[in-house]
Design a protein around this motif. Structure first.
Motif, PDB file in Angstrom:
ATOM      1  N   ALA A 569      -9.888 -45.392 -16.017  1.00 62.79           N
ATOM      2  CA  ALA A 569     -10.809 -44.308 -16.384  1.00 62.79           C
ATOM      3  C   ALA A 569     -11.461 -44.494 -17.743  1.00 62.79           C
ATOM      4  O   ALA A 569     -12.584 -44.018 -17.968  1.00 62.79           O
ATOM      5  N   LYS A 570     -10.750 -45.157 -18.693  1.00 60.30           N
ATOM      6  CA  LYS A 570     -11.224 -45.253 -20.075  1.00 60.30           C
ATOM      7  C   LYS A 570     -11.528 -43.860 -20.625  1.00 60.30           C
ATOM      8  O   LYS A 570     -12.579 -43.610 -21.238  1.00 60.30           O
ATOM      9  N   ALA A 571     -10.577 -42.953 -20.394  1.00 68.39           N
ATOM     10  CA  ALA A 571     -10.747 -41.563 -20.827  1.00 68.39           C
ATOM     11  C   ALA A 571     -10.163 -41.369 -22.211  1.00 68.39           C
ATOM     12  O   ALA A 571      -9.346 -42.165 -22.696  1.00 68.39           O
ATOM     13  N   SER A 572     -10.565 -40.281 -22.847  1.00 70.42           N
ATOM     14  CA  SER A 572     -10.020 -39.901 -24.152  1.00 70.42           C
ATOM     15  C   SER A 572      -9.201 -38.626 -24.073  1.00 70.42           C
ATOM     16  O   SER A 572      -8.516 -38.275 -25.041  1.00 70.42           O
ATOM     17  N   HIS A 573      -9.257 -37.949 -22.951  1.00 70.92           N
ATOM     18  CA  HIS A 573      -8.541 -36.676 -22.823  1.00 70.92           C
ATOM     19  C   HIS A 573      -8.188 -36.438 -21.358  1.00 70.92           C
ATOM     20  O   HIS A 573      -8.985 -36.716 -20.454  1.00 70.92           O
ATOM     21  N   VAL A 574      -6.960 -35.915 -21.140  1.00 75.56           N
ATOM     22  CA  VAL A 574      -6.482 -35.591 -19.801  1.00 75.56           C
ATOM     23  C   VAL A 574      -5.839 -34.212 -19.845  1.00 75.56           C
ATOM     24  O   VAL A 574      -5.062 -33.916 -20.770  1.00 75.56           O
ATOM     25  N   ASP A 575      -6.181 -33.366 -18.844  1.00 78.44           N
ATOM     26  CA  ASP A 575      -5.554 -32.049 -18.702  1.00 78.44           C
ATOM     27  C   ASP A 575      -4.752 -32.025 -17.414  1.00 78.44           C
ATOM     28  O   ASP A 575      -5.248 -32.424 -16.349  1.00 78.44           O
ATOM     29  N   ILE A 576      -3.496 -31.527 -17.527  1.00 78.04           N
ATOM     30  CA  ILE A 576      -2.650 -31.317 -16.352  1.00 78.04           C
ATOM     31  C   ILE A 576      -2.308 -29.834 -16.331  1.00 78.04           C
ATOM     32  O   ILE A 576      -1.612 -29.339 -17.230  1.00 78.04           O
ATOM     33  N   GLN A 577      -2.807 -29.123 -15.325  1.00 77.77           N
ATOM     34  CA  GLN A 577      -2.664 -27.669 -15.290  1.00 77.77           C
ATOM     35  C   GLN A 577      -2.031 -27.236 -13.983  1.00 77.77           C
ATOM     36  O   GLN A 577      -2.455 -27.652 -12.903  1.00 77.77           O
ATOM     37  N   PHE A 578      -0.980 -26.406 -14.105  1.00 80.23           N
ATOM     38  CA  PHE A 578      -0.253 -25.888 -12.943  1.00 80.23           C
ATOM     39  C   PHE A 578      -0.530 -24.400 -12.787  1.00 80.23           C
ATOM     40  O   PHE A 578      -0.719 -23.672 -13.762  1.00 80.23           O
ATOM     41  N   GLU A 579      -0.562 -23.961 -11.529  1.00 80.99           N
ATOM     42  CA  GLU A 579      -0.695 -22.538 -11.206  1.00 80.99           C
ATOM     43  C   GLU A 579       0.152 -22.267  -9.968  1.00 80.99           C
ATOM     44  O   GLU A 579      -0.018 -22.910  -8.931  1.00 80.99           O
ATOM     45  N   ARG A 580       1.071 -21.336 -10.092  1.00 82.12           N
ATOM     46  CA  ARG A 580       1.992 -21.064  -8.992  1.00 82.12           C
ATOM     47  C   ARG A 580       1.820 -19.640  -8.494  1.00 82.12           C
ATOM     48  O   ARG A 580       1.769 -18.693  -9.267  1.00 82.12           O
ATOM     49  N   LYS A 581       1.705 -19.537  -7.170  1.00 81.81           N
ATOM     50  CA  LYS A 581       1.734 -18.244  -6.513  1.00 81.81           C
ATOM     51  C   LYS A 581       3.040 -18.123  -5.758  1.00 81.81           C
ATOM     52  O   LYS A 581       3.890 -19.010  -5.812  1.00 81.81           O
ATOM     53  N   GLN A 582       3.167 -17.055  -5.038  1.00 86.37           N
ATOM     54  CA  GLN A 582       4.445 -16.800  -4.381  1.00 86.37           C
ATOM     55  C   GLN A 582       4.779 -17.862  -3.334  1.00 86.37           C
ATOM     56  O   GLN A 582       5.929 -18.268  -3.188  1.00 86.37           O
ATOM     57  N   ASP A 583       3.760 -18.337  -2.617  1.00 90.64           N
ATOM     58  CA  ASP A 583       4.028 -19.241  -1.511  1.00 90.64           C
ATOM     59  C   ASP A 583       3.390 -20.608  -1.661  1.00 90.64           C
ATOM     60  O   ASP A 583       3.405 -21.406  -0.725  1.00 90.64           O
ATOM     61  N   GLU A 584       2.816 -20.921  -2.844  1.00 87.93           N
ATOM     62  CA  GLU A 584       2.208 -22.236  -3.017  1.00 87.93           C
ATOM     63  C   GLU A 584       2.134 -22.589  -4.486  1.00 87.93           C
ATOM     64  O   GLU A 584       2.147 -21.728  -5.372  1.00 87.93           O
TER      65      GLU A 584
END
Length: 656
Positions: A569-584
């Motif tokens: 990718a030759k990237a300078s920034h990476v975001d890892i974002q989680f979101e949890r609901k009741q069933d997923e």
């Protein structure tokens, strides 16, 4: 203009020129000719006038009766005009010193009044024809009303002239001859007919094709001749003083020539043109019939030779058309299926439902659709003549003919395709299970190797370093030996660090000891330190409390994604974002790198993406990759938490 029209125009022009020269000569010698009287003038005048009336009546009959529904506006006007002119001409002849079998009231004023009315009608009608170059269709009802109205006006005018002749200025005086009013009327007629002849001639010269659709279809050359003859005849009628002078006879002769030319010209508008149109229509109809026959033969050939089965049924579900391919698919002869009910090729359990579905399809007004319930196969079940069932891929269409609905089904036997598809689905399922099992086995092997490296080899190296540390405290060692021991200590420390890194890559201890959240935090820090790419982890520890299988799979997915970012990718920034609901659980990995080129994600060597897909599929999740060159890549993953995972441990045990 065609050669035939050109030749006809030349001939008529020469005849007109010759008659004009002759008339000019007679007009110049009118004093001599005025002294000539005609014996039995009454009989001659009556005969010539009767001939003119008969011709005018024929024009009316032709214009009115020829091809009734093909009547044009010009045809109607001519019919009304010449009907009135014939009636006025008849009463002119009666009044002109009587006719055989009629009383002989000598009343030249009434006679000439009828004469002027008939000639003015004809002259101005011809002028109207030359001025109105386009024609329109006319209805039968409107035609009848127009004729009745014209006849009514003619009768009313006749009654008025008979009973009130003084309504018109005097036209003839006994012993004197024609009045000035009569001569002026004749001059107007001469001028009108001369103008009409000139305009007809100009149209003939200027018009290359007078048969253009919508244009007035008349024989202009004949009407040019008719207008010329009428102008000449009116000249002679303005010269006589006594009824038995030769000028009257000459005028009547030119009048008969004019009437004959009008008749021939009108035949062109009412018979020849419609007849030509009828011939052309017949030719077009024959051509259409030939084209239809060819089309039918071609369509029959296509149906007969088609590899797919084709069956047409009526609204009673009775087969009215079947091609050989359809009969062969069901194991029948064509004659066996013709006239039979469609139920003969439908399994018993489907007949009632199939019939109602077909009827509903026709009632909805839809013209065509695929048959079947599933979007990926669209197959229905057919019945062989031997009673065995088989799958059919089919489509149905409907049409209404003579207020009756017909249905046509085009189908093919997909037994082999369905069997191959089911086998492929089985192979795919087995490969998916194998892939999941291999993933599980690999994780177990990694965990085992990481544990062995950490617990056994790591402990041995640690003990060896402790012993080396004790050796370093010996005061009796020489400086050279001490240097060697220190070097060995550094090598042991490097080996222990490398061993810990390898063990962590194989199976991070944080995943087993602290859970997924701490394992991802460790992975985030190591990735940023090792590759110099800023990485943010947006998640809560409570969101990532999962079972071991899901935790391991999610960790490996994020680990593989970060590896791809570092490599490509030759990237300078990476975001890892989680979101949890009741069933997923949903998580996104977004970088600001150069993106993935179109088609690169489908390369067969993209094992990283393939492995990620397989892991997500094993968890029955969804996987989406969105990338734009120069704007980075986004990976969106959704994993359901309310569905049980496949029992991969048992599969792995079987494979071992």
């Amino acid at each position: 203009m065609t050669n035939a029209n050109t030749l006809e125009l030349k001939r008529i022009t020469w005849i007109s020129v010759v008659l004009l020269i002759l008339s000019g000569f007679m007009w110049s010698q009118q004093k001599y000719f005025a002294e000539l009287s005609v014996p039995n003038a009454l009989i001659i005048h009556t005969g010539l006038e009767t001939a003119t009336i008969i011709i005018f009546t024929s024009v009316f009959i032709v214009c009115w009766n020829a091809f009734g529904n093909l009547r044009k506006l010009s045809s109607l006007i001519l019919a009304v005009t010449f009907l009135s002119a014939s009636i006025f001409g008849f009463f002119h002849a009666i009044s002109f010193q009587g006719m055989p079998g009629f009383p002989a009231p000598v009343d030249m004023h009434k006679s000439l009044s009828f004469w002027l009315l008939s000639r003015y009608l004809i002259s101005f009608t011809l002028l109207g024809l030359v001025l109105q170059t386009r024609d329109t269709d006319i209805s039968e009802a409107y035609s009848k009303i127009s004729v009745y109205f014209g006849l009514f006006l003619t009768i009313v005018t006749t009654i008025i002239i008979f009973n009130y002749p003084e309504i018109l200025p005097t036209t003839y005086l006994a012993g004197v001859g024609q009045t000035e009013f009569k001569i002026q009327c004749e001059i107007v007629l001469v001028a009108t007919n001369s103008l009409t002849a000139l305009l007809f001639y100009r149209q003939i010269i200027a018009t290359k094709n007078i048969d253009t659709e919508g244009h007035l279809k008349i024989k202009r050359s004949l009407l040019f001749f008719s207008a010329t003859m009428m102008a000449i005849s009116e000249t002679y009628f303005s010269l006589y003083r006594l009824p038995d002078e030769i000028f009257v006879v000459i005028g009547h002769v030119f009048q008969v020539l004019s009437a004959l030319a009008i008749y021939r010209g009108m035949v062109g508008i009412t018979i020849h043109a419609p007849y030509s149109s009828l011939i052309q229509s017949t030719k077009d109809l024959q051509q259409a019939a030939d084209d239809l026959l060819i089309h039918k033969q071609r369509l029959t050939g296509v149906i007969e030779t088609a590899m797919d089965g084709i069956i047409t049924i009526n609204d009673q579900h009775q087969i009215i058309l079947v091609n050989p391919a359809a009969a062969s698919i069901f194991g029948y002869d064509v004659n066996d299926l013709m006239g039979a009910s469609l139920d003969i090729v439908i399994p018993m359990r489907h007949r009632h439902v199939h019939g109602s579905h077909v009827n509903q399809f026709g009632e909805r007004g839809t013209t065509r659709r695929k048959m079947g319930s599933r979007f990926d196969d669209y197959y229905v079940t057919g019945l062989h003549a031997d009673g065995t069932e088989f799958p059919l891929e089919a489509s149905i269409s409907s049409l209404i003919e003579n207020e009756k609905r017909f249905f046509t089904v085009i189908f093919r036997d997909i037994s082999e395709r369905k069997a191959a598809k089911e086998k492929m689905a089985q192979y795919h399922s087995e490969l998916t299970q194998l892939s999941s099992a291999l993933q599980s086995i690999r994780e177990e092997e990694r965990k085992h190797i990481a544990r062995e490296l950490h617990d056994d080899l790591g402990q041995l190296l640690a003990a060896l370093r402790m012993d080396l540390s004790l050796l370093q405290r010996d005061q009796s060692m020489t400086d050279k030996s001490r240097t060697t021991v220190n070097s060995m200590d550094q090598l042991l420390l490097t080996s222990i660090t490398t061993l810990r890194r390898i063990a962590t890559d194989l199976r991070p201890r944080a995943l087993d000891e602290g859970g997924l959240f701490f394992a991802l935090q460790t992975l985030q820090k190591e990735f940023s330190q090792r590759h110099g790419v800023h990485c943010d982890l947006i998640a809560d520890e409570e969101q990532l409390i999962l079972d071991d299988e899901r935790s391991t799979a999610i960790y490996r997915i994020i680990q593989e994604s970060l590896t791809n970012v570092a490599r490509h990718a030759k990237a300078s920034h990476v975001d890892i974002q989680f979101e949890r609901k009741q069933d997923e659980l949903t998580f996104t990995i977004q970088d600001d790198g150069r993106g993935i080129e179109e088609g690169a994600m489908n390369k067969t060597r993209s094992f990283g993406l393939v492995g990620m897909r397989e892991r997500i599929k094993a968890m029955q999740g969804d996987f989406k990759v969105r990338s734009e060159v120069g704007k980075g890549t986004q990976i969106q993953i959704r994993i359901p938490l309310d569905l049980p995972l496949s029992n991969l441990e048992n599969t792995a045990i079987k494979l071992q």
